[in-house]
Design an enzyme around this catalytic site. Structure first.
Site, PDB file in Angstrom:
ATOM      1  N   ASN A 285      60.781  63.771  -0.670  1.00 29.41           N
ATOM      2  CA  ASN A 285      60.562  63.308  -2.048  1.00 29.41           C
ATOM      3  C   ASN A 285      61.453  64.150  -2.959  1.00 29.41           C
ATOM      4  O   ASN A 285      61.153  65.316  -3.209  1.00 29.41           O
ATOM      5  CB  ASN A 285      59.079  63.469  -2.409  1.00 29.41           C
ATOM      6  CG  ASN A 285      58.801  63.095  -3.857  1.00 29.41           C
ATOM      7  OD1 ASN A 285      59.673  62.548  -4.548  1.00 29.41           O
ATOM      8  ND2 ASN A 285      57.593  63.378  -4.317  1.00 29.41           N
ATOM      9  N   TRP A 286      62.522  63.540  -3.417  1.00 34.38           N
ATOM     10  CA  TRP A 286      63.503  64.300  -4.213  1.00 34.38           C
ATOM     11  C   TRP A 286      63.059  64.493  -5.657  1.00 34.38           C
ATOM     12  O   TRP A 286      63.734  65.176  -6.431  1.00 34.38           O
ATOM     13  CB  TRP A 286      64.865  63.599  -4.169  1.00 34.38           C
ATOM     14  CG  TRP A 286      65.507  63.583  -2.809  1.00 34.38           C
ATOM     15  CD1 TRP A 286      64.995  64.122  -1.647  1.00 34.38           C
ATOM     16  CD2 TRP A 286      66.781  63.020  -2.448  1.00 34.38           C
ATOM     17  NE1 TRP A 286      65.858  63.915  -0.597  1.00 34.38           N
ATOM     18  CE2 TRP A 286      66.972  63.251  -1.061  1.00 34.38           C
ATOM     19  CE3 TRP A 286      67.775  62.348  -3.145  1.00 34.38           C
ATOM     20  CZ2 TRP A 286      68.111  62.826  -0.379  1.00 34.38           C
ATOM     21  CZ3 TRP A 286      68.919  61.925  -2.469  1.00 34.38           C
ATOM     22  CH2 TRP A 286      69.083  62.163  -1.102  1.00 34.38           C
ATOM     23  N   LYS A 287      61.975  63.848  -6.034  1.00 38.52           N
ATOM     24  CA  LYS A 287      61.458  63.949  -7.411  1.00 38.52           C
ATOM     25  C   LYS A 287      62.594  63.674  -8.408  1.00 38.52           C
ATOM     26  O   LYS A 287      63.449  62.847  -8.128  1.00 38.52           O
ATOM     27  CB  LYS A 287      60.779  65.307  -7.624  1.00 38.52           C
ATOM     28  CG  LYS A 287      59.709  65.559  -6.541  1.00 38.52           C
ATOM     29  CD  LYS A 287      58.779  66.680  -6.829  1.00 38.52           C
ATOM     30  CE  LYS A 287      57.761  66.800  -5.697  1.00 38.52           C
ATOM     31  NZ  LYS A 287      56.777  67.843  -5.906  1.00 38.52           N
TER      32      LYS A 287
ATOM     33  N   HIS B 196      51.186  59.852  -6.416  1.00 34.60           N
ATOM     34  CA  HIS B 196      51.560  61.263  -6.276  1.00 34.60           C
ATOM     35  C   HIS B 196      50.817  62.082  -7.333  1.00 34.60           C
ATOM     36  O   HIS B 196      50.610  61.614  -8.448  1.00 34.60           O
ATOM     37  CB  HIS B 196      53.074  61.416  -6.441  1.00 34.60           C
ATOM     38  CG  HIS B 196      53.546  62.785  -6.068  1.00 34.60           C
ATOM     39  ND1 HIS B 196      53.455  63.851  -6.937  1.00 34.60           N
ATOM     40  CD2 HIS B 196      54.069  63.274  -4.913  1.00 34.60           C
ATOM     41  CE1 HIS B 196      53.914  64.927  -6.321  1.00 34.60           C
ATOM     42  NE2 HIS B 196      54.298  64.608  -5.097  1.00 34.60           N
TER      43      HIS B 196
ATOM     44  N   GLU C  97      51.720  64.358  -9.215  1.00 37.93           N
ATOM     45  CA  GLU C  97      52.439  64.523 -10.489  1.00 37.93           C
ATOM     46  C   GLU C  97      52.267  63.282 -11.369  1.00 37.93           C
ATOM     47  O   GLU C  97      52.224  63.390 -12.592  1.00 37.93           O
ATOM     48  CB  GLU C  97      53.917  64.847 -10.217  1.00 37.93           C
ATOM     49  CG  GLU C  97      54.078  66.308  -9.805  1.00 37.93           C
ATOM     50  CD  GLU C  97      55.226  66.587  -8.843  1.00 37.93           C
ATOM     51  OE1 GLU C  97      56.149  65.758  -8.731  1.00 37.93           O
ATOM     52  OE2 GLU C  97      55.176  67.648  -8.182  1.00 37.93           O
TER      53      GLU C  97
ATOM     54  N   GLU D 145      48.087  65.801  -0.084  1.00 40.49           N
ATOM     55  CA  GLU D 145      48.849  66.813  -0.808  1.00 40.49           C
ATOM     56  C   GLU D 145      47.908  67.571  -1.737  1.00 40.49           C
ATOM     57  O   GLU D 145      47.620  67.114  -2.852  1.00 40.49           O
ATOM     58  CB  GLU D 145      49.951  66.147  -1.643  1.00 40.49           C
ATOM     59  CG  GLU D 145      51.024  65.476  -0.822  1.00 40.49           C
ATOM     60  CD  GLU D 145      52.367  65.475  -1.540  1.00 40.49           C
ATOM     61  OE1 GLU D 145      53.328  66.037  -0.975  1.00 40.49           O
ATOM     62  OE2 GLU D 145      52.465  64.961  -2.665  1.00 40.49           O
TER      63      GLU D 145
ATOM     64  N   GLY E 128      54.691  72.696  -4.924  1.00 40.73           N
ATOM     65  CA  GLY E 128      55.662  73.458  -5.708  1.00 40.73           C
ATOM     66  C   GLY E 128      55.237  74.889  -5.999  1.00 40.73           C
ATOM     67  O   GLY E 128      55.822  75.552  -6.853  1.00 40.73           O
TER      68      GLY E 128
ATOM     69  N   SER F  95      54.450  72.553  -0.414  1.00 41.47           N
ATOM     70  CA  SER F  95      55.162  73.770  -0.014  1.00 41.47           C
ATOM     71  C   SER F  95      55.509  73.801   1.479  1.00 41.47           C
ATOM     72  O   SER F  95      55.424  74.848   2.126  1.00 41.47           O
ATOM     73  CB  SER F  95      54.372  75.015  -0.407  1.00 41.47           C
ATOM     74  OG  SER F  95      54.274  75.092  -1.825  1.00 41.47           O
TER      75      SER F  95
ATOM     76  N   GLY G 291      58.865  68.196  -0.657  1.00 40.75           N
ATOM     77  CA  GLY G 291      59.466  68.163  -1.987  1.00 40.75           C
ATOM     78  C   GLY G 291      60.698  69.058  -2.030  1.00 40.75           C
ATOM     79  O   GLY G 291      61.772  68.688  -1.535  1.00 40.75           O
ATOM     80  N   GLY G 292      60.545  70.248  -2.585  1.00 40.99           N
ATOM     81  CA  GLY G 292      61.666  71.173  -2.806  1.00 40.99           C
ATOM     82  C   GLY G 292      62.593  71.355  -1.610  1.00 40.99           C
ATOM     83  O   GLY G 292      63.820  71.313  -1.755  1.00 40.99           O
TER      84      GLY G 292
HETATM   85  P1  13P Z   1      56.873  70.789  -2.595  1.00 44.00           P
HETATM   86  O1  13P Z   1      57.275  70.612  -1.158  1.00 44.00           O
HETATM   87  O2  13P Z   1      58.022  71.152  -3.495  1.00 44.00           O
HETATM   88  O3  13P Z   1      55.685  71.685  -2.734  1.00 44.00           O
HETATM   89  O4  13P Z   1      56.390  69.338  -3.115  1.00 44.00           O
HETATM   90  C1  13P Z   1      55.494  68.617  -2.360  1.00 44.00           C
HETATM   91  C2  13P Z   1      55.425  67.243  -2.880  1.00 44.00           C
HETATM   92  O5  13P Z   1      54.922  67.017  -3.969  1.00 44.00           O
HETATM   93  C3  13P Z   1      56.000  66.156  -2.084  1.00 44.00           C
HETATM   94  O6  13P Z   1      55.653  64.916  -2.572  1.00 44.00           O
END
Ligand code: 13P
Length: 254
Positions: free
Chosen positions: A8-10, A94, A96, A166, A172, A212, A233-234
């Protein structure tokens, strides 16, 4: 079942930047089998990434979708638009979206129905906040999120859905759930699904862990009971890290 790893590149990667990362991942995937990989770039980079991964084992996902087919919904993107851009999957609910943009369980439910109706496979995200976990409400919160999101779907729709656990406190933050914590919640999710759609259908649904995930914890997490893949994510923004995580989920390379 084949493990699934989603990047997930956000809100990272413009139309001109995203293909480079996609190309590196596509190249790295040539040596990796037995894992399904999905990339979820921002809307504006979907087409450019699709051009790079077309014909490979890497698939495309969007990060969100609107529930209507078309209309006066400024800023929104419909399921049909995503389908035409080459998406096979779409992330829905998600944390977020839920927390920063106040998406309700009901909104998530509408998106689930619309995505499935358009032939997209939803990656449904659920998870508790730290406060909810502290109060012992994890199971209750996740059961509610699942109950509402899956309401109205046919029993056989479960086969087309991926669920991602999640925990909000792990996203994050660099503070991932332990394999035992993830596994405990995944087992409860599986139990919930069994009661909802029966043993056989419930068994066909992949439950991913996200929060994470890094190359150094992916091995332990991916081996935990009832963890069928990872949502990253990251660490999905660096091809090397992402491919290292994929390798951890590859039963052949273990
Ligand atoms: P991180 O891996 O940056 O914690 O993000 C997780 C995430 O929200 C994937 O959708």
């Amino acid at each position: 079942m084949k493990p699934l790893v989603v990047g997930n590149w956000k809100m990272h990667g413009t139309e001109s930047e995203a293909p480079t990362l996609a190309r590196q991942i596509r190249r790295g995937m040539r040596a990796l089998h037995g894992v399904e990989v999905v990339l979820a770039p921002p809307f504006t980079a979907l087409t450019a990434v699709q051009k790079v991964i077309k014909g490979s084992s890497v698939h495309l996902a969007a990060q969100d979708v609107h529930w209507e087919a078309e209309g006066a919904f400024t800023g929104e993107v419909s399921p049909k638009m995503l389908k035409e851009a080459g998406c096979r999957f779409v992330i829905i609910g998600h944390s977020e979206r839920r927390h920063l943009f106040h998406e309700s369980d009901q909104t998530v439910a509408k998106k689930m129905l619309a995505a499935l109706g358009a032939g997209l496979q939803p990656i449904l995200c659920v998870g508790e906040t730290w406060e909810e976990r502290r109060k012992g409400e994890t199971t209750r919160v996740i059961a509610r999120q699942l109950r509402v999101a899956l309401k109205g779907l046919g029993k056989s729709d479960i086969k087309k859905i991926e669920i991602a656990y999640e925990p909000v406190w792990a996203i994050g933050t660099g503070r991932n759930a332990t394999a035992a914590q993830a596994s405990a919640v995944h087992q409860r999710i599986r139990g919930f699904l069994k009661r909802l759609v029966g043993q056989e259908r419930a068994a066909s649904c992949r439950i991913l862990y996200g929060g994470s995930v890094k190359p150094d914890n992916a091995g332990g997490l991916s081996l935990a009971a009832e963890v069928n893949g990872l949502l990253v994510g990251g660490a999905s923004l660096k091809a090397r890290d992402f491919l290292a995580i994929v390798r951890c989920c590859n039963p052949i390379s273990l």
